[in-house]
Write an enzyme that holds these catalytic residues in place. Structure first.
Site, short mmCIF file in Angstrom:
data_model
loop_
_atom_site.label_atom_id
_atom_site.label_comp_id
_atom_site.label_asym_id
_atom_site.label_seq_id
_atom_site.Cartn_x
_atom_site.Cartn_y
_atom_site.Cartn_z
N VAL A 279 0.91 -1.12 -0.17
CA VAL A 279 0.07 0.06 0.01
C VAL A 279 0.79 1.26 0.05
O VAL A 279 1.93 1.39 0.68
CB VAL A 279 -0.96 -0.01 1.40
N GLY A 280 0.23 2.34 -0.82
CA GLY A 280 1.22 3.54 -0.72
C GLY A 280 1.36 4.12 -1.78
O GLY A 280 0.79 3.72 -3.14
N ASN A 281 1.57 5.48 -1.85
CA ASN A 281 1.77 6.17 -3.16
C ASN A 281 2.72 5.80 -4.16
O ASN A 281 2.20 5.90 -5.47
CB ASN A 281 2.14 7.85 -2.74
N GLU A 303 -2.75 -8.71 -1.20
CA GLU A 303 -3.55 -8.43 0.24
C GLU A 303 -4.37 -7.30 0.18
O GLU A 303 -5.40 -7.29 0.99
CB GLU A 303 -2.18 -8.52 1.30
N ILE A 373 11.90 1.02 4.59
CA ILE A 373 12.60 2.49 5.08
C ILE A 373 14.13 2.36 4.54
O ILE A 373 14.39 3.58 4.16
CB ILE A 373 12.14 2.09 6.38
N ASN A 393 5.31 1.32 11.34
CA ASN A 393 3.99 0.66 11.16
C ASN A 393 4.18 -0.70 11.63
O ASN A 393 3.75 -1.45 12.73
CB ASN A 393 3.44 0.71 9.74
N LYS A 417 13.38 12.73 4.39
CA LYS A 417 13.55 14.07 5.38
C LYS A 417 14.52 15.11 4.64
O LYS A 417 15.43 15.64 5.20
CB LYS A 417 14.31 13.67 6.79
#
Length: 514
Positions: A279-281, A303, A373, A393, A417
């Site tokens: 999931v995510g952009n 999923e 990450i 998460n 960042k």
């Protein structure tokens, strides 16, 4: 138990069995059936199909108890992440003592990292078997959102399946939230398989194509365990996806080029193999990129089904999709509800012990695309922790797919960042996926195909293709000195420097040297 109350807002068609209608009550009355210290298995997976009324009522009871000086917290088991009406509400009430198996709520995350909530982060495919093994203890209550109760007493699942079958089977008491917002045409979309078992009674799961249906469209429930039915009419609360930025589009471009090369080399069919996407952009950007690709008709065995897959289904590029839940923006959810009948035969929602099952992922040959990450020179991947100690998460289903995929892919922008953090580091600060489970790493800078390479060969590919230019010289210098001075030369490492980039960030706010 509080007396049942009538609910004029619920359609008779939604609760068609008289015994269940007799158990209708308010959310506040249902919440009173969950006492302090209870272990509660709740529905919900990536913000879909979670109970919305009873958790908020329970949070109010907790706040009142705390104001009176009395402890009141529960242990929460779910499918994966939920929504603000569940995790957020209970966290604000300081009502969560223990949480499994995945969380994305920011307040719960804060409490986990502060040490006030115990968190069991685990592979999503393992949750149901672990619950059946029993070492976690009994499950007191199943609190599950459903879309309807049929005249024969069978129960139609909601917009996620997750671990609901297991919760309903294992719990001593059951509370059902019947949500009229969920489309009635969900009936027939689910495939609830009751053939799993613990050793020595396991049998092969008879699924050989992503569109196979091997179970039934409804849950089986012991009506004697149902103590409350609550009527709701509340939407799932998924947030909209951000528009793909330059980094996301670059990652998508590198992946599409890679898939095209694999097809050309004869290692993938022209329609690819079943797609799994986190999931995510970034994942959504990859799915959007597939819209104009030459690959079709594709399939998905994953999923979650998010906006990009819905668009591919609508365009006919994706023949069908198998998942355990939706993860849609509000606009996409509205579009799906408007045309649910159109999609019902092309989408299958399964329990997560099936959607994420290693046996099936390996058999189908899934192309696993998941976020990370950070990754290190040798392909170890951290997908859960910031600077080695702060949970973000959780591992979710990425490990279920990565270890068993036909091709295991991890992706992320090369910087975070604003450039203070490099996604590619000398050594990851926490390992979720060992280098043997990671075959391809992709950043906006490029793609490193690590298959069949030794550690030093992997390092050369990662540095050349994935590191942002502002960190490339710094990482190259580290690697050159590790080649010269490391204790061993198989996976060269300088033990006193391997995590220095993370320590520098903690102390100064940047990983950049000097």
């Amino acid at each position: 138990m509080n007396a049942p109350v009538s609910s004029p807002s619920v359609s008779p068609a939604r609760i068609a069995h008289p015994d269940y209608r007799a158990k209708l009550m308010s959310a506040d009355d249902a919440a009173s059936l969950i006492g302090p210290g209870a272990v509660v298995g709740m529905s919900g997976f990536t913000g879909a199909g979670y109970p919305k009324a009873v958790p908020q009522a329970l949070a109010r009871r907790m706040e009142a108890a705390h104001a009176a000086g009395n402890p009141y917290a529960i242990k929460v088991w779910t499918g994966a992440s939920t929504g603000p009406e569940l995790d957020g509400a209970l966290a604000r009430a300081k009502g969560i003592d223990f949480r499994l198996p995945y969380n994305s709520d920011p307040l719960v995350r804060e409490q986990i990292n502060a040490g006030t909530v115990q968190y069991f982060d685990m592979h999503l495919s393992q949750v149901a078997p672990v619950a059946w093994q029993g070492f976690l203890g009994p499950l007191d209550v199943a609190l599950v959102e459903v879309s309807a109760i049929l005249p024969d007493g069978s129960v139609v699942p909601s917009s996620s399946v997750g671990n609901n079958k297991t919760w309903l089977d294992r719990a001593g008491k059951i509370i059902l939230e019947v949500n009229s917002w969920q489309h009635e045409a969900l009936h027939g979309m689910h495939d609830i398989y009751y053939g799993t078992a613990l050793p020595p009674h396991r049998r092969p799961i008879p699924l050989v194509h992503p569109n196979d249906r091997i179970g039934q469209p409804t849950f089986r429930i012991d009506p004697a365990k149902v103590v409350a039915v609550v009527a709701t009419d509340t939407p799932d609360r998924n947030a909209p996806f951000k528009a793909p930025d330059d980094a996301a589009r670059a990652i998508a471009g590198h992946l599409l080029q890679f898939f095209g090369h694999e097809v050309k080399m004869g290692r993938l069919p022209a329609s690819l193999l079943p797609i799994q996407s986190g999931v995510g952009n970034i994942a959504n950007a990859v799915l959007n990129g597939l819209m104009d690709s030459p690959f079709d008709p594709m399939t998905a065995y994953t999923e979650v089904l998010q906006d990009g897959m819905l668009d591919l289904l609508a365009a006919g590029k994706l023949a069908m999709a198998s998942a355990t839940a939706f993860s849609l923006s509000p606009d996409a959810a509205e579009a799906l509800n408007g045309e649910m009948h159109r999609y019902r035969d092309r989408i299958v929602l399964r329990p997560q012990e099936i959607s994420n099952h290693p046996e099936l992922v390996r058999r189908l040959g899934c192309l696993a695309m998941n976020g990370m990450i950070e990754a290190d020179l040798y392909g170890n991947v951290n997908s859960t922790h910031l600077m080695g100690s702060r949970i973000q998460n959780g591992i979710g289903g990425s490990g279920d797919f990565a270890r068993n995929a036909y091709i295991s892919i991890f992706m992320a922008p090369s910087l975070a960042k604003g450039g203070a953090i490099s996604t590619i580091v000398p050594q990851v600060s926490h390992v979720d996926h060992i280098d043997q489970d990671v075959q391809v790493i992709v950043t906006d800078q490029g793609l490193a195909d690590l298959r069949g390479l030794s550690p030093k060969q992997r390092a050369e590919q990662v540095i050349a293709n994935c590191v942002h230019p502002i960190y490339r010289d710094q990482l190259s210098d580290y690697y050159a000195r590790a080649l010269r001075d490391s204790y061993g030369k198989h996976s060269p490492s300088l033990l006193d420097e391997a995590l220095s980039w993370h320590q520098r960030f903690v102390q100064t706010g940047t990983m950049r040297a000097g």
